[in-house]
Every structure is written in structure tokens, then in C-alpha cells.
Design a protein around this motif. Structure first.
Motif, short mmCIF file in Angstrom:
data_model
loop_
_atom_site.label_atom_id
_atom_site.label_comp_id
_atom_site.label_asym_id
_atom_site.label_seq_id
_atom_site.Cartn_x
_atom_site.Cartn_y
_atom_site.Cartn_z
N PHE A 122 0.82 -1.21 0.00
CA PHE A 122 0.00 0.00 0.00
C PHE A 122 0.86 1.27 0.00
CE2 PHE A 122 -2.32 3.15 2.69
CZ PHE A 122 -3.28 3.48 1.76
N TRP A 123 1.91 1.25 0.79
CA TRP A 123 2.78 2.44 0.89
C TRP A 123 4.21 1.98 1.18
CZ3 TRP A 123 6.14 5.41 3.79
CH2 TRP A 123 6.18 6.79 3.53
N VAL A 124 5.16 2.52 0.44
CA VAL A 124 6.58 2.19 0.66
C VAL A 124 7.36 3.50 0.61
CG1 VAL A 124 8.62 0.95 -0.18
CG2 VAL A 124 6.34 -0.01 -0.60
N ILE A 183 -0.20 10.51 -0.15
CA ILE A 183 0.50 11.54 0.62
C ILE A 183 0.56 11.10 2.09
CG2 ILE A 183 -0.10 13.44 -0.93
CD1 ILE A 183 -2.17 14.30 1.23
N ALA A 184 1.62 11.54 2.78
CA ALA A 184 1.86 11.01 4.13
C ALA A 184 2.30 12.12 5.08
CB ALA A 184 2.93 9.93 4.05
N CYS A 185 2.32 11.77 6.38
CA CYS A 185 2.78 12.70 7.42
C CYS A 185 4.22 13.10 7.09
CB CYS A 185 2.82 12.02 8.77
SG CYS A 185 1.50 10.84 9.07
N ARG A 195 6.52 14.84 9.24
CA ARG A 195 7.51 14.84 10.33
C ARG A 195 7.08 13.92 11.47
NH1 ARG A 195 11.32 19.09 10.07
NH2 ARG A 195 10.96 20.24 8.14
N ILE A 196 8.01 13.09 11.94
CA ILE A 196 7.73 12.16 13.03
C ILE A 196 8.80 12.36 14.10
CG2 ILE A 196 7.56 9.72 13.67
CD1 ILE A 196 6.67 9.13 10.79
N PRO A 197 8.40 12.71 15.33
CA PRO A 197 9.41 12.92 16.38
C PRO A 197 10.07 11.61 16.81
CG PRO A 197 7.29 13.93 16.95
CD PRO A 197 7.05 13.04 15.77
N ARG A 205 8.26 8.43 18.56
CA ARG A 205 6.82 8.51 18.34
C ARG A 205 6.43 7.62 17.16
NH1 ARG A 205 4.14 13.25 19.12
NH2 ARG A 205 2.39 12.18 18.15
N GLY A 206 5.30 6.93 17.28
CA GLY A 206 4.83 6.07 16.21
C GLY A 206 5.78 4.90 15.99
N VAL A 207 5.46 4.08 15.01
CA VAL A 207 6.30 2.91 14.73
C VAL A 207 7.66 3.36 14.22
CG1 VAL A 207 6.43 0.69 13.55
CG2 VAL A 207 4.18 1.64 14.12
N CYS A 208 7.66 4.37 13.34
CA CYS A 208 8.93 4.85 12.78
C CYS A 208 9.83 5.43 13.86
CB CYS A 208 8.67 5.89 11.70
SG CYS A 208 7.87 5.22 10.24
N GLY A 209 9.26 6.31 14.69
CA GLY A 209 10.04 6.95 15.75
C GLY A 209 10.51 5.94 16.79
N HIS A 260 0.73 4.46 17.45
CA HIS A 260 0.82 4.39 15.98
C HIS A 260 0.32 5.69 15.36
CE1 HIS A 260 -1.20 3.47 12.06
NE2 HIS A 260 0.03 3.09 11.81
N ILE A 261 1.05 6.19 14.37
CA ILE A 261 0.64 7.41 13.67
C ILE A 261 -0.08 6.99 12.40
CG2 ILE A 261 1.46 9.52 12.55
CD1 ILE A 261 3.95 9.31 14.43
N ALA A 262 -1.36 7.27 12.34
CA ALA A 262 -2.15 6.84 11.18
C ALA A 262 -2.11 7.91 10.09
CB ALA A 262 -3.59 6.56 11.60
N CYS A 263 -1.18 7.75 9.15
CA CYS A 263 -1.16 8.65 8.00
C CYS A 263 -2.35 8.32 7.11
CB CYS A 263 0.13 8.49 7.21
SG CYS A 263 1.57 9.06 8.08
N SER A 264 -2.73 7.05 7.09
CA SER A 264 -3.91 6.63 6.32
C SER A 264 -4.66 5.60 7.14
CB SER A 264 -3.48 5.99 5.00
OG SER A 264 -4.60 5.30 4.45
N SER A 313 -1.16 -3.01 8.67
CA SER A 313 0.04 -3.58 9.28
C SER A 313 1.24 -2.87 8.69
CB SER A 313 0.12 -5.10 9.10
OG SER A 313 0.14 -5.47 7.75
N GLU A 314 2.37 -3.02 9.36
CA GLU A 314 3.50 -2.15 9.01
C GLU A 314 4.82 -2.80 9.40
OE1 GLU A 314 2.64 1.73 10.45
OE2 GLU A 314 4.62 2.53 10.00
N VAL A 315 5.87 -2.49 8.65
CA VAL A 315 7.22 -2.89 9.04
C VAL A 315 8.14 -1.68 8.85
CG1 VAL A 315 7.66 -3.95 6.75
CG2 VAL A 315 9.11 -4.55 8.67
N ILE A 331 7.14 0.39 5.42
CA ILE A 331 6.22 -0.23 4.47
C ILE A 331 4.90 -0.51 5.18
CG2 ILE A 331 5.85 -2.11 2.83
CD1 ILE A 331 8.80 -2.48 2.60
N ASP A 332 3.81 -0.11 4.53
CA ASP A 332 2.47 -0.31 5.08
C ASP A 332 1.67 -1.22 4.17
OD1 ASP A 332 3.42 1.80 6.59
OD2 ASP A 332 1.52 2.89 6.58
N SER A 333 0.82 -2.03 4.79
CA SER A 333 -0.07 -2.90 4.04
C SER A 333 -1.51 -2.67 4.47
CB SER A 333 0.31 -4.36 4.29
OG SER A 333 -0.69 -5.22 3.81
N1 SME Z 1 2.52 4.74 10.60
C1 SME Z 1 3.81 5.35 10.75
C2 SME Z 1 3.81 6.75 10.17
C3 SME Z 1 4.24 6.82 8.75
S1 SME Z 1 3.06 6.33 7.66
O1 SME Z 1 2.66 4.95 7.92
C4 SME Z 1 3.51 6.53 6.09
C5 SME Z 1 4.21 5.38 12.21
O2 SME Z 1 3.43 5.06 13.10
O3 SME Z 1 5.35 5.73 12.47
#
Ligand code: SME
Length: 162
Positions: free
Chosen positions: A51-53, A72-74, A76-78, A81-85, A105-109, A114-116, A133-135
């Protein structure tokens, strides 16, 4: 180098195996970071239909949106914070089978289920960014298959982050 991928494998594992040398060849003939991140995002999305890479790159104490394929996506991620942070703060790959059960989790969409997230290191061991990567499917990524393959793919980016 032909700008065309040849992918015949049916399973995800076969596709990871087939894409790897082709992407390695594609990235090896270009030294620009943005160009190579963009092609890796495109190749992964084109091959697996995720879905998103995309990439978030460290800028001071934030992750800032980099090259990506998808909606389109968020931007900035501190840190932390979220899965990425969290992947950045913990210094490890995070596989999240169900984003709705992941605290913070930061829901851009809302379509992402699920996410990695795989950290990108420079030579000194500092994290320079992440591959995200989001699915749309719950439980689409596994620790056994996707994690090691995606960590190997991110290893192809090492020359861009000396
Ligand atoms: N879900 C991510 C944010 C980035 S978007 O999925 C593109 C997160 O929680 O860090």
C-alpha cells in the motif's frame, strides 16, 4: 542497465530473491541518495503491491518524509513517536501485525493495517533514517520472511550513508 525489472516468482520469497540482484545492479550505477531511495521505494511497491513504501530521513530530532510511493503522508515524526520513531529510538526493525493495537501508531492513512519499519545505519552505527512499508492487510509482514529480507535490502543503501 535496462530500467525494467524481470519478476517471475509467484511467492513473496521468490520475489525477494529475484528482485535483490536487479535492485543491487540498478543502485550500483547511481550515487545520488534521493534517486536511489526513490527507485528502491518504487521497486518494492511495484514488485509486491504494498500500500505504501517510503523513507523517512533523520533531520535533527525528527524523521522527515523522503522518497516514497503511495498516498500523501505525514511529513515529520518525532524521535520515539509512532512505529517509525520507535524503530529509530530502539535501534531495531519493528514488525507490527495490527497497527490498531500498537500504542502511539501514527495513522497517516486509515487504510493501513500492518507495518514494518527498518532502520538505516551509517558506517558509525548511527541511524540515518528508516524504510517504512504499510499494508492494507492485517499481519502482512513476518519476522521470519520480511524482516531479514528487508534488512538485506536496506543494506544496499550503505554506500549512500557513509
Ligand atoms: N505509521 C507510521 C507513520 C508513517 S506512515 O505509515 C507513512 C508510524 O506510526 O510511524
Amino acid at each position: 542497465m535496462a530500467e525494467q525489472l524481470i519478476l517471475e516468482g509467484k511467492s513473496r520469497e521468490e520475489r525477494y530473491r529475484e528482485l535483490y540482484p536487479q535492485l543491487r545492479a540498478l543502485l550500483s550505477v547511481e550515487t545520488d541518495r534521493i534517486a536511489n531511495l526513490a527507485n528502491m521505494a518504487a521497486a518494492l511497491r511495484q514488485t509486491f503491491g504494498f500500500f505504501w513504501v517510503g523513507f523517512y530521513l533523520v533531520s535533527e530530532r525528527e524523521l522527515v518524509l523522503g522518497p516514497f510511493q503511495g498516498d500523501i503522508a505525514c511529513t515529520r515524526i518525532p524521535y520515539g513517536r509512532g512505529v517509525c520513531g520507535d524503530a529509530w529510538a530502539q535501534g531495531q526493525t519493528l514488525v507490527v501485525p495490527d497497527v490498531e493495537s500498537y500504542p502511539g501508531h501514527i495513522a497517516c492513512s486509515s487504510l493501513s493495517r500492518s507495518e514494518v519499519v527498518v532502520p538505516i545505519y551509517d558506517r558509525s552505527g548511527e541511524i540515518m533514517g528508516v524504510l517504512d512499508i504499510d499494508s492494507q492487510e492485517v499481519g502482512d509482514f513476518s519476522e521470519e520472511l520480511d524482516r531479514p529480507w528487508l534488512e538485506l535490502y536496506v543494506g544496499l543503501l550503505a554506500p549512500l550513508f557513509p
